[in-house]
Design a protein around this motif. Structure first.
Motif, short mmCIF file in Angstrom:
data_model
loop_
_atom_site.label_atom_id
_atom_site.label_comp_id
_atom_site.label_asym_id
_atom_site.label_seq_id
_atom_site.Cartn_x
_atom_site.Cartn_y
_atom_site.Cartn_z
N GLN A 57 0.76 -1.19 -0.12
CA GLN A 57 -0.30 0.04 -0.02
C GLN A 57 0.72 1.49 0.06
O GLN A 57 1.96 1.10 1.27
N TYR A 58 0.59 2.85 -0.93
CA TYR A 58 1.11 3.55 -0.55
C TYR A 58 0.80 5.04 -0.99
O TYR A 58 -0.52 4.75 -1.45
N ASP A 59 0.78 5.74 -0.13
CA ASP A 59 0.25 6.83 0.06
C ASP A 59 0.10 7.99 -1.57
O ASP A 59 -1.12 9.02 -1.67
N TYR A 60 0.98 7.97 -1.95
CA TYR A 60 0.71 8.39 -3.36
C TYR A 60 0.95 7.22 -4.81
O TYR A 60 1.61 6.69 -5.23
N ILE A 61 0.21 7.52 -5.35
CA ILE A 61 -0.11 6.66 -6.57
C ILE A 61 1.54 6.86 -7.61
O ILE A 61 1.48 5.65 -8.04
N THR A 62 2.08 7.71 -7.73
CA THR A 62 3.33 8.31 -8.56
C THR A 62 4.68 6.64 -7.52
O THR A 62 4.91 6.67 -8.42
N ASN A 63 4.55 6.74 -6.05
CA ASN A 63 5.10 6.00 -5.89
C ASN A 63 4.96 4.25 -5.83
O ASN A 63 5.59 3.61 -6.41
#
Length: 100
Positions: A57-63
């Motif tokens: 899981q990530y906070d930012y779609i770019t990551n």
């Protein structure tokens, strides 16, 4: 940049756990539903990749996109080691995705 804690990199596999598909999504429950019911044309549908076996899981779609690209460049053995580090029995996690 879109901030949200609902961006995922994930692996799905077939019933025999012989084929791996890695993807990225902002709604893992919806995406796994579509994989399970064969609603996503292409590789995952062709090889019946319907079962979630790993996700991050990530906070930012770019990551999340960056991580997906990194993983796609790996050899199969490294992908399997990553999955085994969090899911050593390669248990299907579809039910868990409904809670995210």
């Amino acid at each position: 940049m879109q901030y949200c804690q609902n961006h995922f990199v994930y692996f799905v596999t077939n019933m025999n756990r012989t084929v791996l598909y890695v993807g990225v999504t902002s709604s893992i429950s919806e995406r796994i539903y579509k994989h399970y019911h064969g609603l996503i044309p292409g590789f995952s549908s062709k090889y019946n990749c319907r079962y979630l076996i790993y996700f991050e899981q990530y906070d930012y779609i770019t990551n999340a996109i960056k991580r997906e690209k990194q993983i796609k460049g790996w050899r199969r053995e490294k992908k399997l080691a990553l999955i085994a580090s969090a899911n050593p029995n390669f248990k299907f996690l579809n039910a868990d995705a409904q809670e995210l």
